[in-house]
Design a protein around this motif. Structure first.
Motif, PDB file in Angstrom:
ATOM      1  N   PRO A 158     -30.843  -7.415  20.157  1.00  0.00           N
ATOM      2  CA  PRO A 158     -30.206  -6.575  21.175  1.00  0.00           C
ATOM      3  C   PRO A 158     -30.555  -7.006  22.594  1.00  0.00           C
ATOM      4  CG  PRO A 158     -31.872  -5.342  19.936  1.00  0.00           C
ATOM      5  CD  PRO A 158     -31.667  -6.623  19.235  1.00  0.00           C
ATOM      6  N   ALA A 159     -31.788  -7.502  22.826  1.00  0.00           N
ATOM      7  CA  ALA A 159     -32.164  -7.943  24.170  1.00  0.00           C
ATOM      8  C   ALA A 159     -31.366  -9.177  24.585  1.00  0.00           C
ATOM      9  CB  ALA A 159     -33.659  -8.237  24.210  1.00  0.00           C
ATOM     10  N   VAL A 160     -31.229 -10.134  23.697  1.00  0.00           N
ATOM     11  CA  VAL A 160     -30.447 -11.338  23.997  1.00  0.00           C
ATOM     12  C   VAL A 160     -28.977 -10.969  24.185  1.00  0.00           C
ATOM     13  CG1 VAL A 160     -29.632 -13.547  23.073  1.00  0.00           C
ATOM     14  CG2 VAL A 160     -32.049 -12.929  22.879  1.00  0.00           C
ATOM     15  N   GLY A 161     -28.461 -10.106  23.308  1.00  0.00           N
ATOM     16  CA  GLY A 161     -27.060  -9.699  23.417  1.00  0.00           C
ATOM     17  C   GLY A 161     -26.746  -9.019  24.731  1.00  0.00           C
ATOM     18  N   ALA A 162     -27.705  -8.249  25.270  1.00  0.00           N
ATOM     19  CA  ALA A 162     -27.472  -7.509  26.513  1.00  0.00           C
ATOM     20  C   ALA A 162     -27.632  -8.383  27.749  1.00  0.00           C
ATOM     21  CB  ALA A 162     -28.445  -6.327  26.584  1.00  0.00           C
ATOM     22  N   ASN A 163     -28.389  -9.494  27.648  1.00  0.00           N
ATOM     23  CA  ASN A 163     -28.705 -10.284  28.833  1.00  0.00           C
ATOM     24  C   ASN A 163     -28.010 -11.637  28.896  1.00  0.00           C
ATOM     25  OD1 ASN A 163     -31.100  -8.876  30.452  1.00  0.00           O
ATOM     26  ND2 ASN A 163     -31.425  -8.491  28.259  1.00  0.00           N
ATOM     27  N   PHE A 164     -27.300 -12.010  27.844  1.00  0.00           N
ATOM     28  CA  PHE A 164     -26.602 -13.293  27.843  1.00  0.00           C
ATOM     29  C   PHE A 164     -25.101 -13.040  27.660  1.00  0.00           C
ATOM     30  CE2 PHE A 164     -30.906 -14.498  27.087  1.00  0.00           C
ATOM     31  CZ  PHE A 164     -31.045 -15.810  27.517  1.00  0.00           C
ATOM     32  N   PRO A 165     -24.312 -13.201  28.712  1.00  0.00           N
ATOM     33  CA  PRO A 165     -22.863 -12.910  28.638  1.00  0.00           C
ATOM     34  C   PRO A 165     -22.129 -13.743  27.582  1.00  0.00           C
ATOM     35  CG  PRO A 165     -23.593 -13.188  30.912  1.00  0.00           C
ATOM     36  CD  PRO A 165     -24.732 -13.606  30.054  1.00  0.00           C
ATOM     37  N   ALA A 166     -22.665 -14.901  27.229  1.00  0.00           N
ATOM     38  CA  ALA A 166     -21.990 -15.762  26.245  1.00  0.00           C
ATOM     39  C   ALA A 166     -22.014 -15.170  24.843  1.00  0.00           C
ATOM     40  CB  ALA A 166     -22.632 -17.143  26.217  1.00  0.00           C
ATOM     41  N   VAL A 167     -22.926 -14.188  24.617  1.00  0.00           N
ATOM     42  CA  VAL A 167     -23.039 -13.575  23.290  1.00  0.00           C
ATOM     43  C   VAL A 167     -21.987 -12.485  23.144  1.00  0.00           C
ATOM     44  CG1 VAL A 167     -24.544 -12.331  21.704  1.00  0.00           C
ATOM     45  CG2 VAL A 167     -25.505 -14.092  23.209  1.00  0.00           C
ATOM     46  N   VAL A 168     -21.021 -12.717  22.261  1.00  0.00           N
ATOM     47  CA  VAL A 168     -19.952 -11.744  22.013  1.00  0.00           C
ATOM     48  C   VAL A 168     -20.449 -10.632  21.100  1.00  0.00           C
ATOM     49  CG1 VAL A 168     -17.636 -11.433  21.037  1.00  0.00           C
ATOM     50  CG2 VAL A 168     -18.201 -13.520  22.302  1.00  0.00           C
TER      51      VAL A 168
END
Length: 874
Positions: A158-168
């Motif tokens: 969830p942290a990576v998903g929220a902070n990296f716009p490339a993660v759909v």
């Protein structure tokens, strides 16, 4: 028109060449239209293969254009005549026809099976619609004894998903196993997975039934595969039905999905909600950045610059783990690379489902070698035997046969025989597919119609081999002087001999290489299966009681009851046994320099009997002693490599040092155990710690003896029922479990052995045919030599000299190539054998002996024949 939607040029040019001009335009239009439709429906590869098939099907008398020189002849009559001549020619040379058919059929069959296996290995995880944009998030934890390869922790996704716009989107999967019940009386062990609801949007896992728009959103949701639904409920109509996990927690079926394909790097038949793990059972794990074991998959918008993305991930994770923690190098791995190119990560069930790209390369090469040997045989025998048709061709030329007609006849003979071999290979493929699937342990092939692309490619290759086999004799014999042919003075010439010699050298080169490689593979397998491991694994039956408290809390009573069973001589409890995967932890122990050193170690929780039962050797300090209360709460034993990691040259120096593990366990190092191989020999021995901790026991190890092991197992099963746990009687033998670590290598070895044996058989068949033909063509010379007093041994030397020289040349070329290939393959094993010289000596000796035996059989036949018959034969 897009290049990928254009028909392949070679078959199109071939069609335009042979098709009658009156039909060419209409038929070509139909072919092109069907090709474009198939590109959309089945893909470019399958469409091109089927295009080849359709073009070859059009080789019919009513479509083929009339050839110059035969315009006034009856087209059907000529074709009928060609077929008659072909069949008569094959019938009159039954032995050579048999050798060619067996060789080419076997080569095509082996190539088909091997390439299907390779395609299957390369297809892992590619069935997902978004496979090119899915990546696995992994972490390399840097420690003093090297990088610890981990998966990810629950909060990372969830942290990576929220902070990296490339993660759909992202999906987390946590693999585990439990006892699952659909009713109070039945219970089964089930490999399952906790997953986010998004697992069905990130991956292509079609649901066939569901009772909500978003399955796995509730903590007590469960999704079953169709197979699991039938196993537990007898039907796929099971929405809303209840399953009980480990006898305590009820979950409810909210969806049924199609079975996951076998070519997946992880497979499960039961998905549970990730919320059950992170919100109900273990809420603390939800925010713990060090609780590895979760597999995180990121769906990215586009293919990223992986290097830059990984750098950003590592910088990001450093903000969350703290400066006092080891360095976490976070990175992403493409989903389609996980099976063949990525390292196994973590300790969870199924985490080590990986293949070997080197084995894929080796099998591809071996398959092509076998097909090449079969093709060389076919070409060699066809060209050599063609000289026997010199008189036939001369008479036909005298009677007015055009050169094109003769060319067509030779090519037709060769292509016809190759097509018969192809047909036989397909029939054998259908018959042998179940056995091949069983051999490789995977459902590689279930239906020939699922592999039309391969069928088309192999058909084109087969026709090519046929054309190659017929093209040299066709041009040579159709061009010689008919007078020389009628006088029997036609010879193949230096060029023909050179071609045949080159092909023979190639055959024996491949044979020597395959025999030596097979010996090397089996030598390594034997080494791994029989090496002294540093502990005793024989006659040990391991029972998994799945953390059952009734067993664990009554440890002494259970042991006494089991020891009372006839045939049981020793019992111990542990969290793991050698050969299994267990958890790894950071241990803090003062190093030789006096500084506290943090290092990663596997950790076995064992009882007081474990070390003695497995015959492990204490080299410094002492073992666990039940009478010492401190051993139960604050003692640890490490192995020698752990002591060396800490900088201690003498293991005794680490004894008495304090240790700490995860701020929970503290105590003293009381001993050092001699290094033993608790993992596969493919891996080096790594640090290991043993500790007393009854709360983590889940395995019982029983030393069993007796002549009838089945009776002992039956008595143990009865005793298990008396204990009353609702747990299956799940057991295995430690030595068998150890061998399963090398199951993939064992299957690979069997495949290579089979293919190498086939290659040797084809080479022998080819040599048999060539030597028989050579003996027949030199019949007059042999007859004269016999009359002049030549002995059978001198005739053997005469006929075998050339072949043996070719074998020696082939061997000289094969040795360095095989040495390099075997050495490269062995580098994948931490503990391995060397490439011994005698491997090549055996391989060369086998080939030489077979060569001499085959030629001797032909010499004996010629020696026993009356030389008068050979001398008067015209």
């Amino acid at each position: 028109m897009n290049k990928s939607t254009q028909p392949p040029k070679l078959p199109l040019l071939f069609f335009r060449w042979f098709c009658h001009p009156d039909y060419r335009e209409d038929i070509e239009g139909d072919l092109t239209e069907r090709f474009e439709m198939r590109v959309e429906e089945k893909g470019a590869f399958a469409a091109k293969a089927l295009f080849w098939l359709e073009v070859l099907k059009l080789l019919r008398p009513d479509i083929v254009r009339p050839f110059e020189g035969a315009k006034r002849l009856d087209h059907y009559g000529m074709l009928k005549n060609h077929i008659k001549i072909t069949l008569r020619y094959l019938k009159s040379h039954k032995a050579f026809t048999f050798i060619n058919l067996v060789g080419l059929t076997t080569g095509i069959l082996v190539c088909f099976f091997a390439l299907l296996f390779v395609e299957f290995e390369l297809s892992y995880d590619k069935y997902h619609e978004n496979s090119e944009n899915i990546y696995r998030l992994v972490t390399d934890v840097q420690t003093p004894n090297g990088a610890r390869l981990e998966s990810s922790a629950p909060p990372m996704a969830p942290a990576v998903g929220a902070n990296f716009p490339a993660v759909v989107d992202y999906a987390r999967v946590f693999l585990d196993y439990m006892i699952v019940q659909s009713d109070p009386e039945t219970f089964m062990r089930e490999d399952l997975a906790y997953a986010d609801a998004s697992v069905f949007s990130v991956f292509t896992l079609p649901l066939v039934a569901s009772n909500s728009a978003k399955v796995l959103d509730g903590p007590y949701d469960a999704v079953l595969s169709e197979s699991a639904a039938i196993k537990y409920f007898g039907t796929t109509d099971c929405l809303g039905k209840q399953l009980t996990l480990d006898g305590s927690t009820n979950v409810y079926v909210v969806g049924v999905m199609k079975d996951m394909p076998y070519n997946s790097h992880f497979r499960t038949d039961v998905f549970l909600s990730m919320k059950l793990l992170t919100e109900v059972w273990n809420p603390g794990i939800k925010s713990n950045w060090h609780a590895f074991g979760t597999y995180t998959y990121l769906l990215l918008q586009n293919k990223p610059d992986i290097s830059s993305f990984n750098e950003a991930l590592t910088s990001f994770v450093a903000q969350h783990v703290g400066a006092e923690q080891p360095i976490y190098d976070m990175s992403i791995e493409p989903l389609t690379d996980l099976y063949l190119h990525a390292e196994a990560r973590g300790f969870r069930t199924g985490s080590s489902v990986t293949g070997s790209i080197s084995n894929v390369y080796i099998l591809t090469i071996v398959a092509l070698l076998v097909l090449s040997i079969a093709g060389f045989n076919f070409v060699n025998l066809s060209t050599a035997l063609s000289l026997n048709r010199a008189k036939e061709i001369s008479i036909r030329k005298v009677l007015g046969a055009a050169k094109r007609q003769l060319l067509f006849q030779f090519l037709a003979d060769a292509v016809f025989l190759s097509l018969v071999a192809f047909t036989l290979a397909l029939a054998l493929f259908v018959l042998l597919s179940p056995f091949f699937n069983q051999l490789v342990g995977k459902p590689i092939s279930t239906n020939i119609f699922n592999h039309l692309g391969f069928v088309g490619s192999l058909l084109a290759l087969t026709v090519g081999v046929g054309l190659l086999a017929g093209i040299y004799p066709a041009f040579f014999l159709s061009g010689f002087d008919p007078v020389s042919g009628l006088k029997g003075k036609v010879k193949s010439g230096t060029r023909g001999h050179s071609i045949r010699k080159s092909l023979v050298v190639a055959q024996f080169f491949f044979s020597v290489m395959l025999i030596a490689s097979t010996l090397g593979v089996y030598r390594q397998l034997h080494f791994m299966q029989n090496k002294e491991l540093g502990y005793s694994k024989d006659q040990k039956l391991v029972l998994d009681f799945y953390f059952d408290e009734n067993i664990r809390d009554n440890e002494k009573t259970v042991k006494q009851e089991l020891l009372a069973v006839p045939g049981v001589t020793a019992v111990s409890m542990s969290s793991c046994v050698p050969g299994n995967i267990d958890r790894r932890y950071n241990l803090l122990i003062p190093g030789a320099d006096g500084n506290i050193t943090s290092y990663v170690s596997d950790l076995y929780r064992v009882d007081f009997d474990f070390i003695n039962q497995y015959k492990m050797q204490i080299v410094a300090g002492r073992g666990f002693q039940e009478e010492l209360q401190s051993d139960l709460t604050g003692a640890v034993i490490i192995n020698e490599i752990a002591a060396r990691t800490l900088g201690y040259a003498n293991p005794a120096e680490v004894v008495g040092k304090p240790f700490e593990q995860q701020n929970r366990y503290k105590g003293t190092v009381i001993g050092v155990v001699k290094d033993f191989h608790f993992k596969s020999l493919k891996e080096k021995i790594t640090p290991l710690a043993l500790q007393i901790d009854p709360s983590r026991y889940t395995l019982l190890t029983l030393d069993v003896s007796g002549n009838n092991m089945h009776d002992v197992v039956d008595r143990l099963e009865d005793k298990w029922a008396d204990f009353g746990p609702k747990r299956p009687f799940s057991y295995y033998f430690a030595d068998q479990a150890y061998q399963t670590q090398y199951q993939a290598e064992d299957r690979f070895g069997k495949l290579v052995l089979i293919f190498a044996s086939i290659a040797l058989m084809l080479s022998v068949l080819g040599l048999l045919g060539l030597s028989a033909l050579d003996t027949r063509q030199r019949a007059k010379e042999i007859g004269i030599r016999k009359i002049l007093g030549a002995s059978p041994s001198s005739l053997l030397g005469l006929l075998s000299r050339d072949f043996l020289m070719l074998v020696l040349v082939a061997s000289a070329l094969a040795v360095p190539v095989t040495f390099f290939g075997l050495s490269s393959w062995l580098e994948g094993f931490a503990y391995r054998v060397d490439v011994a010289w005698w491997l090549f000596a055996i391989a060369i000796s086998v080939v030489v002996i077979l060569c001499v035996v085959i030629i001797a059989s032909q010499v004996l036949k010629a020696a026993l024949a009356n030389p008068i018959h050979a001398l008067r034969d015209e």
